[in-house]
Write a protein that holds these residues in place. Sequence first.
Motif, PDB file in Angstrom:
ATOM      1  N   GLY A  41       0.773  -1.235   0.000  1.00  0.00           N
ATOM      2  CA  GLY A  41       0.000   0.000   0.000  1.00  0.00           C
ATOM      3  C   GLY A  41       0.800   1.277   0.000  1.00  0.00           C
ATOM      4  N   ALA A  42       2.116   1.187  -0.149  1.00  0.00           N
ATOM      5  CA  ALA A  42       2.944   2.393  -0.177  1.00  0.00           C
ATOM      6  C   ALA A  42       3.030   2.950  -1.594  1.00  0.00           C
ATOM      7  CB  ALA A  42       4.344   2.088   0.344  1.00  0.00           C
ATOM      8  N   THR A  43       3.228   4.254  -1.684  1.00  0.00           N
ATOM      9  CA  THR A  43       3.605   4.872  -2.953  1.00  0.00           C
ATOM     10  C   THR A  43       5.111   4.791  -3.049  1.00  0.00           C
ATOM     11  OG1 THR A  43       1.736   6.406  -2.973  1.00  0.00           O
ATOM     12  CG2 THR A  43       3.680   7.031  -4.262  1.00  0.00           C
ATOM     13  N   VAL A  44       5.618   4.152  -4.102  1.00  0.00           N
ATOM     14  CA  VAL A  44       7.050   3.917  -4.205  1.00  0.00           C
ATOM     15  C   VAL A  44       7.659   4.817  -5.268  1.00  0.00           C
ATOM     16  CG1 VAL A  44       6.713   1.956  -5.776  1.00  0.00           C
ATOM     17  CG2 VAL A  44       8.850   2.173  -4.507  1.00  0.00           C
ATOM     18  N   LEU A  45       8.750   5.492  -4.890  1.00  0.00           N
ATOM     19  CA  LEU A  45       9.501   6.347  -5.794  1.00  0.00           C
ATOM     20  C   LEU A  45      10.749   5.585  -6.223  1.00  0.00           C
ATOM     21  CD1 LEU A  45       9.228   9.701  -3.781  1.00  0.00           C
ATOM     22  CD2 LEU A  45       7.552   8.633  -5.326  1.00  0.00           C
ATOM     23  N   LEU A  46      10.837   5.273  -7.506  1.00  0.00           N
ATOM     24  CA  LEU A  46      11.890   4.427  -8.039  1.00  0.00           C
ATOM     25  C   LEU A  46      13.038   5.287  -8.552  1.00  0.00           C
ATOM     26  CD1 LEU A  46       9.523   2.200 -10.202  1.00  0.00           C
ATOM     27  CD2 LEU A  46      10.290   1.717  -7.873  1.00  0.00           C
ATOM     28  N   VAL A  47      14.237   5.078  -8.029  1.00  0.00           N
ATOM     29  CA  VAL A  47      15.400   5.866  -8.426  1.00  0.00           C
ATOM     30  C   VAL A  47      16.498   4.930  -8.914  1.00  0.00           C
ATOM     31  CG1 VAL A  47      17.200   7.450  -7.644  1.00  0.00           C
ATOM     32  CG2 VAL A  47      14.859   7.691  -6.788  1.00  0.00           C
TER      33      VAL A  47
END
Length: 303
Positions: free
Chosen positions: A53-59
Amino acid sequence: MSLLLATPLARVRRVVRALTGDPTSPLAGRTVLVTGASSGVGEATARAVAARGATVLLVARRAAELDRVRDAVEAAGGTAYTFVVDLTDGPAVDALVRRVVAEFGPVDHLVNNAGRSIRRSLDLTYDRFHDFERTMAVNYFGPLRLTMGLLPAMRAQKFGHVVNVVTWGVQVKSPKFAAYIASKSALDVFGRIAGRETYRDNVTFTNLRLSLVRTDMVAPTEAYSRVPALTPEQAALKVVRALEERPITVDVLPARLAEIANVVAPRLTDLVFSLADRAFPDSVAARGTGDAERLRSRDGSLG
């Protein structure tokens, strides 16, 4: 709630959720930034936290691979955004921090996963000082700059957690890993000290000391193909637990025993590791002979 009780209570909540069938994770609704998210442990972690359920920021550096991971997360019902950044580029890291905070607000969780591994003896390194410079740039200065950039907003909102994916080598201190383990040790020590300074702001750090993980990064070392290793998915579950429970350190029993032996019988352990050093020579890639380019991992690391 006192941080002294945070980790034990997190474990209790996990047991209660398991017994009651409640699937809710503490990561639900949170923003999690994962570096090195284009493959391996980073990709598996991104998928796992998005599933909770997390919003994931992909780097990461590779746009096409980041897009692939984002599409996979979204196909599974998660939410992900991509940011193409080379963490050794200081101004680019600063720009990433400004953009992320402006668009998403304070990051709740940061996973410093991106790294460069190198296994090469000192015999082959006397004229390769750049091995140390490059490894420190990726494994220490990059995550350090990103963490320092995100910390003010975390502290201001009175919540934040940083997981530093390091290595059990910081306890074991294996030969041929001088550049790699030194860089990860620097990040490990930084996380421990930073966590003490941010404690009253409810911003915590976990040093996740992983054992060997079967990824492209370790592929150039032929000897690794014959020893047990975690899958990226197994390693990602350790990252998730660190994110949910916020312990100070996660390590494994063999590393703890090695750490004790290094203190109690330092010369004996020197002898043991010296014999092991001789028994496991440099890899083809480290020697720079044969088809070395083929044996390079996708992020440019050498075994």
